[in-house]
Design a protein around this motif. Sequence first.
Motif, PDB file in Angstrom:
ATOM      1  N   GLN A 109      -2.794   2.675   3.438  1.00 52.10           N
ATOM      2  CA  GLN A 109      -1.391   2.286   3.229  1.00 52.10           C
ATOM      3  C   GLN A 109      -0.694   1.985   4.558  1.00 52.10           C
ATOM      4  O   GLN A 109       0.159   1.097   4.620  1.00 52.10           O
ATOM      5  CB  GLN A 109      -0.668   3.407   2.488  1.00 52.10           C
ATOM      6  CG  GLN A 109      -1.083   3.549   1.024  1.00 52.10           C
ATOM      7  CD  GLN A 109      -0.440   4.725   0.347  1.00 52.10           C
ATOM      8  OE1 GLN A 109       0.171   5.582   0.999  1.00 52.10           O
ATOM      9  NE2 GLN A 109      -0.552   4.793  -0.987  1.00 52.10           N
ATOM     10  N   MET A 110      -1.050   2.706   5.621  1.00 53.19           N
ATOM     11  CA  MET A 110      -0.473   2.410   6.931  1.00 53.19           C
ATOM     12  C   MET A 110      -0.942   1.057   7.452  1.00 53.19           C
ATOM     13  O   MET A 110      -0.260   0.424   8.268  1.00 53.19           O
ATOM     14  CB  MET A 110      -0.833   3.519   7.929  1.00 53.19           C
ATOM     15  CG  MET A 110      -0.175   4.867   7.604  1.00 53.19           C
ATOM     16  SD  MET A 110      -0.567   6.158   8.799  1.00 53.19           S
ATOM     17  CE  MET A 110       0.311   5.549  10.233  1.00 53.19           C
ATOM     18  N   ARG A 111      -2.077   0.594   6.951  1.00 44.31           N
ATOM     19  CA  ARG A 111      -2.532  -0.758   7.294  1.00 44.31           C
ATOM     20  C   ARG A 111      -1.940  -1.819   6.365  1.00 44.31           C
ATOM     21  O   ARG A 111      -2.269  -2.998   6.489  1.00 44.31           O
ATOM     22  CB  ARG A 111      -4.064  -0.810   7.237  1.00 44.31           C
ATOM     23  CG  ARG A 111      -4.763   0.001   8.313  1.00 44.31           C
ATOM     24  CD  ARG A 111      -6.186  -0.490   8.491  1.00 44.31           C
ATOM     25  NE  ARG A 111      -6.953  -0.345   7.262  1.00 44.31           N
ATOM     26  CZ  ARG A 111      -7.820   0.646   7.027  1.00 44.31           C
ATOM     27  NH1 ARG A 111      -8.003   1.610   7.939  1.00 44.31           N
ATOM     28  NH2 ARG A 111      -8.485   0.706   5.900  1.00 44.31           N
ATOM     29  N   GLY A 112      -1.095  -1.396   5.423  1.00 45.10           N
ATOM     30  CA  GLY A 112      -0.466  -2.346   4.509  1.00 45.10           C
ATOM     31  C   GLY A 112      -1.256  -2.605   3.252  1.00 45.10           C
ATOM     32  O   GLY A 112      -1.012  -3.596   2.554  1.00 45.10           O
ATOM     33  N   GLU A 113      -2.187  -1.720   2.926  1.00 46.41           N
ATOM     34  CA  GLU A 113      -3.016  -1.904   1.743  1.00 46.41           C
ATOM     35  C   GLU A 113      -2.597  -0.907   0.659  1.00 46.41           C
ATOM     36  O   GLU A 113      -2.096   0.178   0.944  1.00 46.41           O
ATOM     37  CB  GLU A 113      -4.499  -1.710   2.089  1.00 46.41           C
ATOM     38  CG  GLU A 113      -5.003  -2.649   3.177  1.00 46.41           C
ATOM     39  CD  GLU A 113      -6.429  -2.326   3.594  1.00 46.41           C
ATOM     40  OE1 GLU A 113      -6.991  -1.352   3.026  1.00 46.41           O
ATOM     41  OE2 GLU A 113      -6.967  -3.000   4.484  1.00 46.41           O
ATOM     42  N   GLU A 114      -2.817  -1.306  -0.603  1.00 43.53           N
ATOM     43  CA  GLU A 114      -2.588  -0.442  -1.761  1.00 43.53           C
ATOM     44  C   GLU A 114      -1.160   0.127  -1.761  1.00 43.53           C
ATOM     45  O   GLU A 114      -0.931   1.332  -1.871  1.00 43.53           O
ATOM     46  CB  GLU A 114      -3.618   0.703  -1.803  1.00 43.53           C
ATOM     47  CG  GLU A 114      -5.051   0.216  -1.867  1.00 43.53           C
ATOM     48  CD  GLU A 114      -6.047   1.356  -1.991  1.00 43.53           C
ATOM     49  OE1 GLU A 114      -5.614   2.493  -2.322  1.00 43.53           O
ATOM     50  OE2 GLU A 114      -7.244   1.122  -1.769  1.00 43.53           O
ATOM     51  N   LEU A 115      -0.172  -0.758  -1.653  1.00 47.18           N
ATOM     52  CA  LEU A 115       1.236  -0.351  -1.658  1.00 47.18           C
ATOM     53  C   LEU A 115       1.890  -0.536  -3.031  1.00 47.18           C
ATOM     54  O   LEU A 115       3.067  -0.195  -3.200  1.00 47.18           O
ATOM     55  CB  LEU A 115       2.012  -1.160  -0.615  1.00 47.18           C
ATOM     56  CG  LEU A 115       1.518  -1.064   0.827  1.00 47.18           C
ATOM     57  CD1 LEU A 115       2.336  -1.973   1.727  1.00 47.18           C
ATOM     58  CD2 LEU A 115       1.561   0.380   1.321  1.00 47.18           C
ATOM     59  N   GLU A 122       8.864   6.557  -1.228  1.00 46.22           N
ATOM     60  CA  GLU A 122       7.570   6.615  -0.526  1.00 46.22           C
ATOM     61  C   GLU A 122       7.433   5.468   0.465  1.00 46.22           C
ATOM     62  O   GLU A 122       6.918   5.652   1.580  1.00 46.22           O
ATOM     63  CB  GLU A 122       6.431   6.586  -1.543  1.00 46.22           C
ATOM     64  CG  GLU A 122       6.352   7.853  -2.387  1.00 46.22           C
ATOM     65  CD  GLU A 122       5.302   7.748  -3.477  1.00 46.22           C
ATOM     66  OE1 GLU A 122       4.935   8.795  -4.045  1.00 46.22           O
ATOM     67  OE2 GLU A 122       4.852   6.610  -3.763  1.00 46.22           O
ATOM     68  N   LEU A 123       7.923   4.289   0.077  1.00 51.01           N
ATOM     69  CA  LEU A 123       7.869   3.156   1.002  1.00 51.01           C
ATOM     70  C   LEU A 123       8.772   3.390   2.209  1.00 51.01           C
ATOM     71  O   LEU A 123       8.423   3.050   3.339  1.00 51.01           O
ATOM     72  CB  LEU A 123       8.274   1.871   0.269  1.00 51.01           C
ATOM     73  CG  LEU A 123       7.277   1.350  -0.771  1.00 51.01           C
ATOM     74  CD1 LEU A 123       7.877   0.174  -1.548  1.00 51.01           C
ATOM     75  CD2 LEU A 123       5.978   0.926  -0.098  1.00 51.01           C
TER      76      LEU A 123
END
Length: 228
Positions: A109-115, A122-123
């Motif tokens: 998620q920190m890489r922008g995946e599975e958001l 949470e965002l």
Amino acid sequence: MAREKIQIKKISNATARQVTFSKRRRGLFKKAEELSILCDAEVALIVFSSTGKLFEFSSSSMKEILEKHTTHSKNLEKAEAPLIDLNLDDSNYTSLSNQIADASLQLRQMRGEELQGLTIHELLRLEKTLEEGLRKVLETKGQHIMEQINDLQEKGKKLMEDNERLRKQVVMMAREEKQLVTESENITYEDGQSSESVSNALQLRMPQDTDDNSHTTLQLGLPVSKWV
């Protein structure tokens, strides 16, 4: 007549105690020797008297028997040591697996995946975390840049100092070369006079232009009667 049973306790009389020690020690060593011969066993006995005197018996080499005893004792300690159970139960295994899965998801998620499944809160939390991380990255980057700038300034200062030192050396070499040229122009002759002093002396010795023939004759060194 049956022998009287001796009560097993310390003999208070020192002489009797020493006599008993000698008899029992000899009997003990004799029994040990019989045991080693009859049963083909390795037997070693070590006895210290009350005064600290050593008595020993061995069916073979005392040193070899003691080494064998030490090795056997170490093997027993290893065999008796409790085995550490490295197998984790199901609950611990499940807990560790869940922690690994959560850490992997946070990294993606920190890489922008599975958001897609994240809520607004949470965002926002993820955005704050990323901003904080970016701020630390920029601070570290700025520190590295300043360190490189300071390093380059120090190198530039050193180069300027080296350049100034070389310039002074060139000026000094030029002065020394000029001095050598000046000295070479004033080379002394064999009589110890300089070229300039010799030139002045020759001019003084040359005859002057006058109308007096006799004076000229005297300067040339000819007799006067020839010109009269």
